[in-house]
Design a protein around this motif. Structure first.
Motif, PDB file in Angstrom:
ATOM      1  N   PRO A 200      -7.741  53.570  28.030  1.00  0.00           N
ATOM      2  CA  PRO A 200      -6.904  54.431  27.118  1.00  0.00           C
ATOM      3  C   PRO A 200      -7.249  55.516  26.582  1.00  0.00           C
ATOM      4  O   PRO A 200      -8.606  55.864  26.169  1.00  0.00           O
ATOM      5  CB  PRO A 200      -6.775  53.326  25.845  1.00  0.00           C
ATOM      6  CG  PRO A 200      -8.155  52.609  26.143  1.00  0.00           C
ATOM      7  CD  PRO A 200      -8.357  52.319  27.263  1.00  0.00           C
ATOM      8  N   LEU A 201      -6.611  56.819  26.776  1.00  0.00           N
ATOM      9  CA  LEU A 201      -7.050  57.952  26.291  1.00  0.00           C
ATOM     10  C   LEU A 201      -6.336  58.412  25.098  1.00  0.00           C
ATOM     11  O   LEU A 201      -6.919  58.934  24.130  1.00  0.00           O
ATOM     12  CB  LEU A 201      -6.927  59.121  27.644  1.00  0.00           C
ATOM     13  CG  LEU A 201      -7.566  58.732  28.694  1.00  0.00           C
ATOM     14  CD1 LEU A 201      -7.334  59.826  29.982  1.00  0.00           C
ATOM     15  CD2 LEU A 201      -9.220  58.899  28.409  1.00  0.00           C
ATOM     16  N   PHE A 202      -5.027  58.450  25.346  1.00  0.00           N
ATOM     17  CA  PHE A 202      -4.166  58.763  24.073  1.00  0.00           C
ATOM     18  C   PHE A 202      -2.941  58.047  23.817  1.00  0.00           C
ATOM     19  O   PHE A 202      -2.096  57.753  24.802  1.00  0.00           O
ATOM     20  CB  PHE A 202      -3.971  60.305  24.081  1.00  0.00           C
ATOM     21  CG  PHE A 202      -2.961  60.744  22.899  1.00  0.00           C
ATOM     22  CD1 PHE A 202      -3.456  60.996  21.756  1.00  0.00           C
ATOM     23  CD2 PHE A 202      -1.561  60.904  23.217  1.00  0.00           C
ATOM     24  CE1 PHE A 202      -2.921  61.427  20.617  1.00  0.00           C
ATOM     25  CE2 PHE A 202      -0.942  61.121  21.887  1.00  0.00           C
ATOM     26  CZ  PHE A 202      -1.457  61.542  20.793  1.00  0.00           C
ATOM     27  N   ASN A 203      -2.886  57.378  22.594  1.00  0.00           N
ATOM     28  CA  ASN A 203      -1.632  56.494  22.364  1.00  0.00           C
ATOM     29  C   ASN A 203      -1.246  56.707  20.999  1.00  0.00           C
ATOM     30  O   ASN A 203      -0.495  55.520  20.530  1.00  0.00           O
ATOM     31  CB  ASN A 203      -2.179  54.937  22.804  1.00  0.00           C
ATOM     32  CG  ASN A 203      -3.294  54.433  22.048  1.00  0.00           C
ATOM     33  OD1 ASN A 203      -3.526  54.677  20.897  1.00  0.00           O
ATOM     34  ND2 ASN A 203      -4.417  54.308  22.908  1.00  0.00           N
ATOM     35  N   GLY A 204      -1.346  57.865  20.523  1.00  0.00           N
ATOM     36  CA  GLY A 204      -0.963  58.000  19.183  1.00  0.00           C
ATOM     37  C   GLY A 204      -1.529  57.082  18.127  1.00  0.00           C
ATOM     38  O   GLY A 204      -0.828  56.641  17.200  1.00  0.00           O
ATOM     39  N   HIS A 205      -2.975  56.826  18.240  1.00  0.00           N
ATOM     40  CA  HIS A 205      -3.398  55.948  17.445  1.00  0.00           C
ATOM     41  C   HIS A 205      -2.667  54.257  17.239  1.00  0.00           C
ATOM     42  O   HIS A 205      -3.071  53.790  16.351  1.00  0.00           O
ATOM     43  CB  HIS A 205      -3.621  56.558  16.044  1.00  0.00           C
ATOM     44  CG  HIS A 205      -4.534  55.718  14.982  1.00  0.00           C
ATOM     45  ND1 HIS A 205      -6.032  55.828  15.323  1.00  0.00           N
ATOM     46  CD2 HIS A 205      -4.229  55.161  13.942  1.00  0.00           C
ATOM     47  CE1 HIS A 205      -6.624  55.271  14.274  1.00  0.00           C
ATOM     48  NE2 HIS A 205      -5.672  54.741  13.513  1.00  0.00           N
TER      49      HIS A 205
ATOM     50  N   LEU B  55      -8.779  48.715  23.004  1.00  0.00           N
ATOM     51  CA  LEU B  55      -9.504  49.986  22.880  1.00  0.00           C
ATOM     52  C   LEU B  55     -10.631  50.346  24.029  1.00  0.00           C
ATOM     53  O   LEU B  55     -10.853  51.623  24.185  1.00  0.00           O
ATOM     54  CB  LEU B  55     -10.026  50.183  21.703  1.00  0.00           C
ATOM     55  CG  LEU B  55      -9.224  50.235  20.236  1.00  0.00           C
ATOM     56  CD1 LEU B  55     -10.051  49.941  19.266  1.00  0.00           C
ATOM     57  CD2 LEU B  55      -8.320  51.439  20.378  1.00  0.00           C
TER      58      LEU B  55
END
Length: 494
Positions: free
Chosen positions: A360-365, A324
């Motif tokens: 990481p910016l966006f990875n679908g949680h 993260l």
């Protein structure tokens, strides 16, 4: 020119030092591992320490102030058993496989530790061009080469958590190696006891067959004198044949035990035969060491393996949590360029220093879900560890009660054997004097046979439960010594 090269080298050194400082100052994410608290309970049963009597057989004491012997099987006092265990520990494929797995885990730990250091490589490339390669339109060759350094600072501590996980996996494999040794020794001792019990029962059946043959001779003499009917001869012959059928299954049991010992010794039955163990060469340990529950969790290899898995699951939380956070990769290279390989020693040089940031910016949680999954996996592993501890305590309680019942059974069987032996002797005398019938003689004989076989089985069970008690206590003392490294496989070098 030399000053320029020195300046660039200085930049690389400063960059590497800065990266090392960042790595050392970083904190590892995720929870730090804390070993489960030792059990607060002080006993396995309401009365753990006890004196177990068995009639005329030797008594046994179970005491917590007795130290566990380092080689527990030596408590049975058999030099043949000691030699068999020593040779089997060296030749067993199962133990050697577990030992090789320990070395594999140790190498994987070394590999994980390598990620804490910069990677230094040397690159050399060559290019040939048939088209215009310069302003003059001349074709030619171009060579470039030099060292390159790349380093991934462990800012979030993910690498350290991977190293921690590898250390836990090594501890797990070491515990598995000790468990394999304990299982091998336990099986050898139990098979030796099974062989001794089978041989004892075989001796009992052969004794009773000898009695049958004597009874048959008495009946024939009595029939010849006209005192008994021919039917008595047939009855006595039938009894002899029935008792003879008991011999074959016992001989098979003895063969199975011998073959099992050969396999455990790492040999085949065709090339090797085990010693003929019997209860005259095996001594029943009279003092049994009882470990407290708080010490048992450190003694038993299966519980130490379960705790190592718990440690690895805890480190996995940090590994997942590190994903993260941003990662920085530092790269530096120094290269020379020339038109020929020999020209690299005096060609033009260049220095490249770069830093890459991956956040990481966006990875679908997905990354957070992976961290949560690691947390739940740790919770499941913790419950598995708790269940393993409960089962271990239950096994110790079972062995304590089994030894108690073995003593009672052996005392009862001893009294029954004394009565049956005396009854058979008196009945034989009465039959010879014509004061007892053949039916009475055969009944006394049957009771004697059952008592002899029951005594042999009860003795074997007491020996076996004693061995199982040592196993439930964890066998040998746990040691921090690593297993001896194995030689490399043929055709492979280190």
């Amino acid at each position: 020119m030399n000053e320029g090269i020195a300046c660039r080298a200085s930049r690389i050194s400063v960059l590497a030092a800065l990266a090392s400082t960042l790595a050392l100052s970083a904190c590892a994410v995720g929870p730090d591992y804390e070993a489960p608290a030792p059990p607060a309970r002080m006993r396995y049963t309401p009365d753990d320490q006890r004196q177990i009597t068995a009639g005329d057989a030797p008594a046994q004491q179970i005491r917590s102030d007795i130290a566990m012997p380092s080689s527990w099987w030596q408590a049975f006092g058999s030099a043949a058993l000691d030699n068999l265990v020593a040779s089997a520990l060296e030749a067993s494929p199962t133990v050697n496989s577990a030992r090789a797995t320990v070395e594999q885990a140790r190498s994987l730990l070394d590999a994980a530790r390598g990620a804490m250091y910069p990677v230094v490589e040397f690159t050399l490339s060559g290019q040939h061009s048939t088209m215009a390669a310069s302003a003059r339109g001349a074709a030619g060759n171009r060579y470039s080469g030099g060292p390159a350094i790349s380093f991934l600072p462990d800012l979030s501590g993910g690498t350290r958590r991977r190293i921690e996980s590898a250390q836990a996996q090594l501890a797990y494999q070491q515990a598995q190696w000790e468990a394999a040794r304990l299982s091998l020794v336990a099986n050898i001792v139990l098979q030796a006891i099974a062989l001794a019990s089978a041989l004892e029962q075989i001796a009992a059946v052969r004794d009773i067959i000898a009695v049958d043959e004597r009874n048959l001779e008495l009946v024939r003499i009595s029939t010849g004198a006209g005192k008994t009917a021919q039917l008595d001869v047939l009855t006595a012959s039938s009894q002899l044949a029935a008792d003879q059928t008991l011999l074959a299954p016992l001989l098979q049991q003895a063969s199975i035990a011998r073959h099992a010992l050969a396999v455990l010794a790492g040999k085949t039955s065709g090339e090797w035969a085990p010693p003929e163990f019997d209860f005259s060469t095996l001594r029943l340990p009279d003092k049994l060491p009882l470990s407290l529950p708080s010490d048992l969790v450190r003694r038993r290899p299966d519980l130490r393996a379960a705790e190592a898995l718990l440690h690895a699951a805890n480190a996995a939380i940090g590994v997942a949590a590190a994903q993260l956070y941003p990662n920085i990769t530092l790269n530096a290279s120094w290269a020379r360029t020339a038109s020929s390989p020999a020209g690299l020693f005096g060609g033009a040089s260049s220095v490249s220093v770069a830093a890459d940031l991956l956040a990481p910016l966006f990875n679908g949680h997905a990354l957070a879900a992976q961290r949560d999954a690691a947390i739940h996996a740790y919770a499941a592993t913790l419950e598995n560890y708790a269940q393993a501890v409960l089962q271990a305590f239950g096994q110790v309680a079972d062995r304590l009660e089994a030894l108690e019942q073995d003593g009672s059974l052996l005392a009862t069987q001893g009294r029954a054997l004394q009565v049956a032996r005396a009854t058979l002797s008196l009945t034989q005398q009465s039959y010879e004097a014509g004061q007892a019938s053949l039916l009475q003689l055969l009944t006394a004989q049957r009771l004697y046979l059952e008592s002899r076989l029951g005594m042999a089985r009860a003795s074997g069970q007491r020996y076996a439960d004693t061995a199982q008690f040592f196993v439930a206590m964890g066998g040998e003392r746990p040691t921090d010594a690593r297993p001896e490294p194995m030689s490399t496989a043929p055709g492979w070098g280190r």
